[in-house]
Design a protein around this motif. Structure first.
Motif, PDB file in Angstrom:
ATOM      1  N   ALA A  44      38.110  39.404  30.274  1.00 55.27           N
ATOM      2  CA  ALA A  44      38.656  40.552  29.542  1.00 55.27           C
ATOM      3  C   ALA A  44      37.839  41.790  29.843  1.00 55.27           C
ATOM      4  O   ALA A  44      36.658  41.714  30.151  1.00 55.27           O
ATOM      5  N   SER A  45      38.512  42.931  29.787  1.00 57.46           N
ATOM      6  CA  SER A  45      37.778  44.202  29.951  1.00 57.46           C
ATOM      7  C   SER A  45      38.333  45.194  28.941  1.00 57.46           C
ATOM      8  O   SER A  45      39.411  44.982  28.385  1.00 57.46           O
ATOM      9  N   SER A  46      37.579  46.277  28.729  1.00 61.69           N
ATOM     10  CA  SER A  46      37.987  47.222  27.687  1.00 61.69           C
ATOM     11  C   SER A  46      39.351  47.825  27.969  1.00 61.69           C
ATOM     12  O   SER A  46      39.657  48.170  29.100  1.00 61.69           O
ATOM     13  N   GLY A  47      40.118  47.993  26.934  1.00 60.00           N
ATOM     14  CA  GLY A  47      41.352  48.767  27.033  1.00 60.00           C
ATOM     15  C   GLY A  47      41.116  50.111  26.372  1.00 60.00           C
ATOM     16  O   GLY A  47      39.987  50.425  25.989  1.00 60.00           O
ATOM     17  N   THR A  48      42.167  50.892  26.220  1.00 59.77           N
ATOM     18  CA  THR A  48      41.972  52.225  25.650  1.00 59.77           C
ATOM     19  C   THR A  48      41.899  52.189  24.130  1.00 59.77           C
ATOM     20  O   THR A  48      41.571  53.180  23.506  1.00 59.77           O
ATOM     21  N   THR A  49      42.268  51.076  23.515  1.00 65.32           N
ATOM     22  CA  THR A  49      42.141  50.988  22.055  1.00 65.32           C
ATOM     23  C   THR A  49      41.213  49.824  21.735  1.00 65.32           C
ATOM     24  O   THR A  49      40.509  49.374  22.619  1.00 65.32           O
ATOM     25  N   GLY A  50      41.251  49.364  20.500  1.00 62.74           N
ATOM     26  CA  GLY A  50      40.366  48.274  20.107  1.00 62.74           C
ATOM     27  C   GLY A  50      40.598  46.986  20.887  1.00 62.74           C
ATOM     28  O   GLY A  50      39.696  46.191  21.047  1.00 62.74           O
ATOM     29  N   LYS A  51      41.817  46.791  21.379  1.00 64.11           N
ATOM     30  CA  LYS A  51      42.115  45.510  22.041  1.00 64.11           C
ATOM     31  C   LYS A  51      41.715  45.551  23.512  1.00 64.11           C
ATOM     32  O   LYS A  51      41.993  46.529  24.205  1.00 64.11           O
ATOM     33  N   PRO A  52      41.097  44.469  23.974  1.00 61.55           N
ATOM     34  CA  PRO A  52      40.755  44.453  25.405  1.00 61.55           C
ATOM     35  C   PRO A  52      41.988  44.129  26.254  1.00 61.55           C
ATOM     36  O   PRO A  52      43.051  43.812  25.722  1.00 61.55           O
ATOM     37  N   ILE A  53      41.801  44.210  27.546  1.00 65.61           N
ATOM     38  CA  ILE A  53      42.820  43.753  28.485  1.00 65.61           C
ATOM     39  C   ILE A  53      42.398  42.372  28.940  1.00 65.61           C
ATOM     40  O   ILE A  53      41.243  42.170  29.307  1.00 65.61           O
ATOM     41  N   VAL A  54      43.327  41.427  28.859  1.00 66.02           N
ATOM     42  CA  VAL A  54      42.977  40.058  29.238  1.00 66.02           C
ATOM     43  C   VAL A  54      43.468  39.810  30.658  1.00 66.02           C
ATOM     44  O   VAL A  54      44.595  40.169  30.992  1.00 66.02           O
ATOM     45  N   VAL A  55      42.622  39.250  31.494  1.00 60.80           N
ATOM     46  CA  VAL A  55      43.048  38.926  32.855  1.00 60.80           C
ATOM     47  C   VAL A  55      42.963  37.420  33.069  1.00 60.80           C
ATOM     48  O   VAL A  55      42.031  36.771  32.593  1.00 60.80           O
ATOM     49  N   ALA A  56      43.972  36.883  33.748  1.00 66.89           N
ATOM     50  CA  ALA A  56      44.127  35.430  33.828  1.00 66.89           C
ATOM     51  C   ALA A  56      44.088  34.959  35.277  1.00 66.89           C
ATOM     52  O   ALA A  56      44.487  35.687  36.188  1.00 66.89           O
ATOM     53  N   TYR A  57      43.593  33.740  35.467  1.00 69.79           N
ATOM     54  CA  TYR A  57      43.436  33.172  36.809  1.00 69.79           C
ATOM     55  C   TYR A  57      43.938  31.732  36.809  1.00 69.79           C
ATOM     56  O   TYR A  57      43.588  30.955  35.930  1.00 69.79           O
ATOM     57  N   THR A  58      44.712  31.397  37.824  1.00 68.84           N
ATOM     58  CA  THR A  58      45.027  29.985  38.058  1.00 68.84           C
ATOM     59  C   THR A  58      43.886  29.403  38.882  1.00 68.84           C
ATOM     60  O   THR A  58      42.986  30.126  39.333  1.00 68.84           O
ATOM     61  N   ARG A  59      43.976  28.112  39.142  1.00 64.46           N
ATOM     62  CA  ARG A  59      42.954  27.478  39.976  1.00 64.46           C
ATOM     63  C   ARG A  59      42.919  28.147  41.356  1.00 64.46           C
ATOM     64  O   ARG A  59      41.860  28.451  41.890  1.00 64.46           O
ATOM     65  N   ARG A  60      44.106  28.401  41.905  1.00 66.90           N
ATOM     66  CA  ARG A  60      44.163  29.019  43.222  1.00 66.90           C
ATOM     67  C   ARG A  60      43.584  30.440  43.185  1.00 66.90           C
ATOM     68  O   ARG A  60      42.918  30.868  44.114  1.00 66.90           O
ATOM     69  N   ASP A  61      43.859  31.163  42.088  1.00 66.03           N
ATOM     70  CA  ASP A  61      43.302  32.523  41.952  1.00 66.03           C
ATOM     71  C   ASP A  61      41.773  32.486  41.970  1.00 66.03           C
ATOM     72  O   ASP A  61      41.123  33.314  42.600  1.00 66.03           O
ATOM     73  N   LEU A  62      41.215  31.491  41.258  1.00 66.02           N
ATOM     74  CA  LEU A  62      39.742  31.393  41.231  1.00 66.02           C
ATOM     75  C   LEU A  62      39.202  31.057  42.611  1.00 66.02           C
ATOM     76  O   LEU A  62      38.160  31.561  43.029  1.00 66.02           O
ATOM     77  N   GLU A  63      39.953  30.212  43.331  1.00 69.71           N
ATOM     78  CA  GLU A  63      39.506  29.862  44.685  1.00 69.71           C
ATOM     79  C   GLU A  63      39.556  31.087  45.593  1.00 69.71           C
ATOM     80  O   GLU A  63      38.669  31.335  46.395  1.00 69.71           O
ATOM     81  N   CYS A  64      40.637  31.865  45.430  1.00 70.97           N
ATOM     82  CA  CYS A  64      40.794  33.066  46.257  1.00 70.97           C
ATOM     83  C   CYS A  64      39.669  34.058  45.945  1.00 70.97           C
ATOM     84  O   CYS A  64      39.025  34.602  46.842  1.00 70.97           O
ATOM     85  N   TRP A  65      39.421  34.273  44.660  1.00 66.09           N
ATOM     86  CA  TRP A  65      38.364  35.206  44.234  1.00 66.09           C
ATOM     87  C   TRP A  65      37.011  34.753  44.802  1.00 66.09           C
ATOM     88  O   TRP A  65      36.237  35.547  45.333  1.00 66.09           O
ATOM     89  N   THR A  66      36.762  33.451  44.703  1.00 63.88           N
ATOM     90  CA  THR A  66      35.508  32.905  45.220  1.00 63.88           C
ATOM     91  C   THR A  66      35.388  33.172  46.717  1.00 63.88           C
ATOM     92  O   THR A  66      34.321  33.556  47.212  1.00 63.88           O
ATOM     93  N   ARG A  67      36.507  32.988  47.419  1.00 65.41           N
ATOM     94  CA  ARG A  67      36.480  33.213  48.879  1.00 65.41           C
ATOM     95  C   ARG A  67      36.186  34.689  49.176  1.00 65.41           C
ATOM     96  O   ARG A  67      35.380  35.019  50.027  1.00 65.41           O
ATOM     97  N   LEU A  68      36.846  35.571  48.435  1.00 61.40           N
ATOM     98  CA  LEU A  68      36.619  37.004  48.661  1.00 61.40           C
ATOM     99  C   LEU A  68      35.176  37.382  48.337  1.00 61.40           C
ATOM    100  O   LEU A  68      34.551  38.180  49.031  1.00 61.40           O
ATOM    101  N   MET A  69      34.633  36.794  47.284  1.00 64.09           N
ATOM    102  CA  MET A  69      33.232  37.077  46.934  1.00 64.09           C
ATOM    103  C   MET A  69      32.291  36.493  47.982  1.00 64.09           C
ATOM    104  O   MET A  69      31.260  37.079  48.309  1.00 64.09           O
ATOM    105  N   GLY A  70      32.655  35.335  48.525  1.00 64.20           N
ATOM    106  CA  GLY A  70      31.836  34.727  49.584  1.00 64.20           C
ATOM    107  C   GLY A  70      31.777  35.660  50.777  1.00 64.20           C
ATOM    108  O   GLY A  70      30.708  35.928  51.344  1.00 64.20           O
ATOM    109  N   ARG A  71      32.928  36.216  51.145  1.00 63.61           N
ATOM    110  CA  ARG A  71      32.971  37.152  52.268  1.00 63.61           C
ATOM    111  C   ARG A  71      32.163  38.400  51.963  1.00 63.61           C
ATOM    112  O   ARG A  71      31.480  38.942  52.812  1.00 63.61           O
TER     113      ARG A  71
END
Ligand code: DLL
Length: 383
Positions: A44-71
């Motif tokens: 989650a990250s800050s939104g413009t009001t009290g509520k944050p913005i929630v971001v979601a990842y599937t298993r494949r999304d986490l794998e992709c993110w990990t690969r991009l971070m590895g690079r």
């Protein structure tokens, strides 16, 4: 629109933009593109009001993110055998875990020391012989002073070689200060929670712009006022389309970050186009020590505390680290009301996640402007 409407890259411009408020309006998980049971992780990250913005990842999304971070780590020269002291915050913020995954992807050793506790950070940096520092650039600048104040000789007591700095704007002067103090090479890393987190773009050894991982992110620049797409090379707002994200495949996401895209081949040999160091933002989001704060969040908190006046001012300054102060008007009889002050401070901390200095000031003492209120005074030195 139908998928068939997109035949060439130019057709992308027909897709409407997605903006932060689309995510906020669909809090928490109203824009998922997969059933919730397929989610492996939420940040989650800050939104413009009290509520944050929630971001979601599937298993494949986490794998992709990990690969991009590895690079990302690989481009900066991090290898197996390196010891990565990860001083980004672990938790809902994507910095901590994002860099953690990156270190693991290249087989380096990660020290998840997270934010804060400067004395302990320095002790670990020396004793564990950390070779890579990952944190916000403002914290690293702070460590320049803090290490000397604690009696260390940064160039001999530490063996840092590489720095991975991002999550907030920083300057060439800050880079020079960090490199001169620690004798490391500092790389600028860009990312945002909605686009997985860190790992969208990174400076190579040339350090002339940040390579964008174009196989995952289609990047455009637009005129922030009109939305018109600009030619590569022109300065404007960065807009990203994710090409393989499953849980939240944002299309034409407006970042509000101002930069320039250039496509010339880089002397490093990579073909990934580059963005220039982020110049600033086209909205009012403040980044204070890497934490995103919207003035509206402060207003939201103040409006919900009884006994305060209507006028307030947010003052951002820099004394070793970025500092946030809030001045708020209160009736004469309550200017010394410690309970009231404490309540404002606690509520602000609960919403913003950072400590704020609160000052109760006399009614009528803060400037009143006709038209758009100017609530923020940013005293931090400009480049
Ligand atoms: O700051 C992700 C991140 C973590 C990036 C660690 C790099 C390192 P958010 O909290 O969602 O995500 O904030 C995103 O931070 O839109 C920019 O305004 C700003 N930002 C991020 N990296 C840079 C950078 C993370 N290298 C927002 N230079 C973005 C300038 C940056 N601004």
């Amino acid at each position: 629109m139908k998928p068939e409407s997109i035949k060439t890259l130019d057709d992308v411009a027909k897709i409407p933009f997605t903006v932060k408020t689309d995510l906020r309006d669909n809090y928490p998980l109203g824009i998922l593109a997969v059933p919730p049971h397929r989610l492996y992780c939420l940040h989650a990250s800050s939104g413009t009001t009290g509520k944050p913005i929630v971001v979601a990842y599937t298993r494949r999304d986490l794998e992709c993110w990990t690969r991009l971070m590895g690079r990302t780590f690989d481009v900066a020269g991090v290898r197996k055998g390196d010891i990565v002291q990860n001083m980004y915050g672990y938790g809902l913020f994507t910095g901590g875990l994002g860099f953690h995954y990156g270190a693991r992807a290249v087989g380096a050793t990660v020290v998840p020391s997270s934010v804060g506790n400067t004395k302990r950070q320095l002790m670990l940096m020396k004793d564990l012989r950390s070779t890579v520092a990952a944190c916000t650039p403002s914290y690293m600048v702070y460590l320049c002073e803090a290490s000397r104040a604690e009696g260390y000789s940064p160039r001999t007591d530490f063996v840092l070689k590489i720095g991975l700095f991002g999550a907030e704007p920083w300057s060439e002067e800050a880079r020079k200060r960090i490199e001169d103090t620690f004798g490391l090479r500092a790389h600028d890393c860009f990312g945002m929670s909605e686009l997985y987190g860190p790992g969208v773009a990174i400076e190579c050894d040339q350090r002339n712009g940040l390579h964008v991982w174009g196989d995952e992110f289609l990047v455009e620049t637009i005129n922030p006022d009109t939305g018109e797409v600009l030619e590569p090379g022109s300065e404007g707002e960065l807009v990203f389309t994710m090409l393989s994200r499953e849980a939240m495949p944002l299309l034409r996401y407006r970042t509000r970050d101002l930069s320039r895209v250039f496509e010339e081949e880089c002397a490093c040999g990579r073909y990934h186009s580059r963005i220039q160091r982020i110049k600033g933002r086209s909205d009012d989001m403040l980044i204070i020590g890497g934490v995103n704060i919207f003035p509206s969040q402060v207003e939201h908190v103040l409006m919900n505390v009884r006994g305060l006046g209507d006028q307030y001012q947010i003052v951002v300054s820099h004394e070793e680290l970025d500092r946030l102060a809030v001045k708020v008007e209160a009736p004469q009889g309550r200017l010394n009301d410690f309970e009231l002050l404490k309540k404002v401070q606690t509520d602000l901390f609960a919403t913003l996640g950072i400590r704020t200095r609160v000052e109760l000031v006399e009614e009528g003492s803060l400037p009143r402007l006709e038209g758009k209120a100017k609530r923020v005074v940013d005293l931090r030195p400009k480049e």
